[in-house]
Design a protein around this motif. Structure first.
Motif, PDB file in Angstrom:
ATOM      1  N   PHE A   1      -6.944  27.834  -4.092  1.00  0.00           N
ATOM      2  CA  PHE A   1      -7.768  29.034  -4.222  1.00  0.00           C
ATOM      3  C   PHE A   1      -7.796  29.897  -2.955  1.00  0.00           C
ATOM      4  N   ASN A   2      -7.009  29.509  -1.946  1.00  0.00           N
ATOM      5  CA  ASN A   2      -6.960  30.260  -0.697  1.00  0.00           C
ATOM      6  C   ASN A   2      -8.351  30.426  -0.079  1.00  0.00           C
ATOM      7  N   LEU A   3      -9.077  29.315  -0.007  1.00  0.00           N
ATOM      8  CA  LEU A   3     -10.434  29.312   0.541  1.00  0.00           C
ATOM      9  C   LEU A   3     -10.399  28.950   2.021  1.00  0.00           C
ATOM     10  N   SER A   4     -11.438  29.329   2.723  1.00  0.00           N
ATOM     11  CA  SER A   4     -11.588  28.856   4.099  1.00  0.00           C
ATOM     12  C   SER A   4     -11.928  27.368   4.054  1.00  0.00           C
ATOM     13  N   SER A   5     -11.706  26.693   5.161  1.00  0.00           N
ATOM     14  CA  SER A   5     -12.022  25.261   5.219  1.00  0.00           C
ATOM     15  C   SER A   5     -13.488  25.014   4.909  1.00  0.00           C
ATOM     16  N   GLN A   6     -14.360  25.835   5.483  1.00  0.00           N
ATOM     17  CA  GLN A   6     -15.797  25.640   5.286  1.00  0.00           C
ATOM     18  C   GLN A   6     -16.196  25.826   3.824  1.00  0.00           C
ATOM     19  N   THR A   7     -15.669  26.839   3.179  1.00  0.00           N
ATOM     20  CA  THR A   7     -15.990  27.080   1.775  1.00  0.00           C
ATOM     21  C   THR A   7     -15.468  25.944   0.902  1.00  0.00           C
ATOM     22  N   ALA A   8     -14.266  25.474   1.178  1.00  0.00           N
ATOM     23  CA  ALA A   8     -13.700  24.361   0.410  1.00  0.00           C
ATOM     24  C   ALA A   8     -14.551  23.099   0.575  1.00  0.00           C
ATOM     25  N   ILE A   9     -15.019  22.859   1.781  1.00  0.00           N
ATOM     26  CA  ILE A   9     -15.874  21.689   2.037  1.00  0.00           C
ATOM     27  C   ILE A   9     -17.188  21.822   1.271  1.00  0.00           C
ATOM     28  N   GLU A  10     -17.741  23.020   1.227  1.00  0.00           N
ATOM     29  CA  GLU A  10     -18.991  23.236   0.497  1.00  0.00           C
ATOM     30  C   GLU A  10     -18.818  22.966  -0.998  1.00  0.00           C
ATOM     31  N   TYR A  11     -17.729  23.453  -1.573  1.00  0.00           N
ATOM     32  CA  TYR A  11     -17.459  23.163  -2.988  1.00  0.00           C
ATOM     33  C   TYR A  11     -17.243  21.664  -3.200  1.00  0.00           C
ATOM     34  N   ALA A  12     -16.534  21.020  -2.296  1.00  0.00           N
ATOM     35  CA  ALA A  12     -16.286  19.583  -2.416  1.00  0.00           C
ATOM     36  C   ALA A  12     -17.601  18.805  -2.345  1.00  0.00           C
ATOM     37  N   ASP A  13     -18.507  19.224  -1.468  1.00  0.00           N
ATOM     38  CA  ASP A  13     -19.813  18.560  -1.366  1.00  0.00           C
ATOM     39  C   ASP A  13     -20.609  18.699  -2.663  1.00  0.00           C
ATOM     40  N   ILE A  14     -20.582  19.892  -3.252  1.00  0.00           N
ATOM     41  CA  ILE A  14     -21.272  20.106  -4.526  1.00  0.00           C
ATOM     42  C   ILE A  14     -20.663  19.215  -5.603  1.00  0.00           C
ATOM     43  N   ALA A  15     -19.336  19.158  -5.651  1.00  0.00           N
ATOM     44  CA  ALA A  15     -18.652  18.331  -6.655  1.00  0.00           C
ATOM     45  C   ALA A  15     -19.009  16.860  -6.471  1.00  0.00           C
ATOM     46  N   ARG A  16     -19.013  16.391  -5.223  1.00  0.00           N
ATOM     47  CA  ARG A  16     -19.374  14.989  -4.973  1.00  0.00           C
ATOM     48  C   ARG A  16     -20.776  14.686  -5.460  1.00  0.00           C
TER      49      ARG A  16
ATOM     50  N   ALA B   1     -13.027  16.048  -5.577  1.00  0.00           N
ATOM     51  CA  ALA B   1     -13.649  16.753  -4.461  1.00  0.00           C
ATOM     52  C   ALA B   1     -12.770  16.779  -3.207  1.00  0.00           C
ATOM     53  N   ASP B   2     -11.494  17.056  -3.391  1.00  0.00           N
ATOM     54  CA  ASP B   2     -10.562  17.138  -2.262  1.00  0.00           C
ATOM     55  C   ASP B   2     -10.563  18.570  -1.710  1.00  0.00           C
ATOM     56  N   PRO B   3     -11.196  18.792  -0.540  1.00  0.00           N
ATOM     57  CA  PRO B   3     -11.286  20.157  -0.019  1.00  0.00           C
ATOM     58  C   PRO B   3      -9.929  20.772   0.326  1.00  0.00           C
ATOM     59  N   LEU B   4      -8.975  19.971   0.753  1.00  0.00           N
ATOM     60  CA  LEU B   4      -7.651  20.512   1.077  1.00  0.00           C
ATOM     61  C   LEU B   4      -6.991  21.106  -0.168  1.00  0.00           C
ATOM     62  N   GLN B   5      -7.108  20.423  -1.279  1.00  0.00           N
ATOM     63  CA  GLN B   5      -6.561  20.943  -2.539  1.00  0.00           C
ATOM     64  C   GLN B   5      -7.215  22.275  -2.897  1.00  0.00           C
TER      65      GLN B   5
END
Length: 61
Positions: free
Chosen positions: A36-51, A27-31
């Motif tokens: 995937f060239n995501l915005s920071s907010q979108t990456a954080i949302e995916y990371a939260d779901i993964a966690r 769940a590393d949002p920076l990765q």
């Protein structure tokens, strides 16, 4: 037969792939942003779901 004819949306496939990667990279949002060239907010949302998925106990069948 095309995927769209089977009811599979390309965005759904991409979302599944991002979530799969999020699970692999702990769940590393920076990765996720970089790969995937995501915005920071979108990456954080995916990371939260993964966690939340990683914290669930494994169900026995």
């Amino acid at each position: 037969m095309g995927l769209l004819l089977l009811g599979v949306q390309l965005e759904q496939i991409r979302g599944d792939r991002v979530l799969q990667e999020a699970l692999v990279v702990n769940a590393d949002p920076l990765q996720l942003e970089l790969v995937f060239n995501l915005s920071s907010q979108t990456a954080i949302e995916y990371a939260d779901i993964a966690r939340s998925l990683l914290e669930r106990p494994i169900e026995a069948s």
